[in-house]
Enzyme design. Structure first.
Site, PDB file in Angstrom:
ATOM      1  N   ASP A   1      -9.856   2.673   2.144  1.00 24.99           N
ATOM      2  CA  ASP A   1      -9.943   2.061   3.446  1.00 24.99           C
ATOM      3  C   ASP A   1     -10.413   2.970   4.581  1.00 24.99           C
ATOM      4  O   ASP A   1     -11.122   2.307   5.461  1.00 24.99           O
ATOM      5  CB  ASP A   1      -8.595   1.596   3.721  1.00 24.99           C
ATOM      6  CG  ASP A   1      -8.288   0.336   3.001  1.00 24.99           C
ATOM      7  OD1 ASP A   1      -8.908  -0.426   2.623  1.00 24.99           O
ATOM      8  OD2 ASP A   1      -6.846   0.290   3.036  1.00 24.99           O
TER       9      ASP A   1
ATOM     10  N   LYS B   1       0.779  -1.168  -0.058  1.00 25.94           N
ATOM     11  CA  LYS B   1       0.005   0.024   0.058  1.00 25.94           C
ATOM     12  C   LYS B   1       0.842   1.172  -0.198  1.00 25.94           C
ATOM     13  O   LYS B   1       0.590   2.240  -0.438  1.00 25.94           O
ATOM     14  CB  LYS B   1      -0.830  -0.095   1.159  1.00 25.94           C
ATOM     15  CG  LYS B   1      -2.084  -1.028   0.967  1.00 25.94           C
ATOM     16  CD  LYS B   1      -3.066  -0.814   2.228  1.00 25.94           C
ATOM     17  CE  LYS B   1      -4.201  -2.026   2.096  1.00 25.94           C
ATOM     18  NZ  LYS B   1      -5.158  -1.810   3.199  1.00 25.94           N
TER      19      LYS B   1
END
Length: 289
Positions: free
Chosen positions: A107, A70
């Site tokens: 997220d 990420k």
């Protein structure tokens, strides 16, 4: 049915065999009538740039990104959303207009959904275990809840300090805490919410019976503390199982997965009719088999 007109979506990570994203997204794509298919695509960090170029060249419609990429993948995007730039972490890639990839992060939206819009977290304390890409989204979400303090727990002092420097905000001060520091017990005892963002306890990632920071620490929790584990395989994890026995409200990562996935699919498709119930049902069915 896959045919010559089928387009690709995918998940980049390592490992990805455990992921429910393919079954969840493919259920949504079928419901929406989109001739796309979503695949789990294992990828080593050193191959990221090459893989991204290749997928963009073959017309991939979008990608999700998971552990451990990420943060690394943010450096490979042609453009970042303001949120992804602030976090330094990307979980969703959208094809750029002029080639390359636009990186963003869904997220935060996914993480906040299970905490409940009606619950007041203002003035309370939280502990976040881990300081990787997922932790960045978690902390950003927690900072919107007007908490008193957020203690971020990690193994390496340098990583913790860099994390806190990047994400520090006046409305919810971050405190860095090494996992062997004596003040950790006090932070856990005062916590109204503890979030595990590490892969400790995940199936196919070391010992699935392991608990973040060890089992002993959690006996000092307040009975009213909420435990939130981003892991959803196994469901529940050993950490959440122990928490349930002690009477804590426990949240696993499945609803976060569903909600962030739905947000990604809205970005890829440009549609707002993403069938969240179908995604959740498909994921729960896969977990039960």
């Amino acid at each position: 049915m896959i045919n010559g007109g089928t387009s690709l979506l995918g998940l980049l990570g390592n490992p990805v065999r455990h992921s429910l994203s393919p079954v969840m997204h493919n259920a949504a794509l079928e419901s929406m009538g989109l001739n796309w298919r979503y695949l789990a695509l294992p990828c080593k960090t050193e191959s990221l740039d090459l893989v991204l170029q290749g997928l963009r060249a073959v017309g991939c419609q979008g990608l999700n990104v998971t552990i451990p990429h990420k943060q690394a993948i943010a450096e490979l995007c042609d453009e970042l959303s303001p949120l992804a730039r602030r976090l330094g972490a990307v979980n969703t890639l959208v094809p750029g207009v002029d080639g390359g990839w636009y990186g963003t992060n869904t997220d935060v939206e996914g993480f906040l959904a299970p905490l409940g819009a009606n619950e007041d977290w203002a003035g309370r304390d939280a502990v976040v275990i881990g300081c990787g890409g997922s932790a960045r989204a978690v902390v950003a979400g927690l900072q919107s809840l007007k908490l008193n303090t957020i203690t971020v727990v990690g193994r390496r002092s340098e990583a913790l300090q860099a994390f806190n420097t990047d994400l520090q905000q006046d409305n919810a001060p971050l405190t860095a805490c090494l996992e062997n520091a004596p003040q950790l017990k006090e932070a856990v005892a005062q916590a109204a919410l503890v979030v595990n963002t590490t892969p400790v306890g995940m199936a196919q990632h070391g010992d699935p019976k392991a608990m973040p920071l060890g089992a002993e620490l959690w006996s000092g929790l307040s009975p009213k503390a909420v435990l939130y584990d981003l892991i959803y395989t196994p469901r529940p994890t050993s950490w959440l199982t122990a928490g349930q026995r002690r009477g804590h409200r426990c949240i696993d990562g499945l609803e976060m997965l569903v909600q962030q996935g739905a947000a990604s699919l809205r970005l890829w498709s440009g549609r707002h009719d993403v069938p969240i119930e179908a995604m959740r049902s498909a994921a729960e069915t896969a977990l039960a088999t």
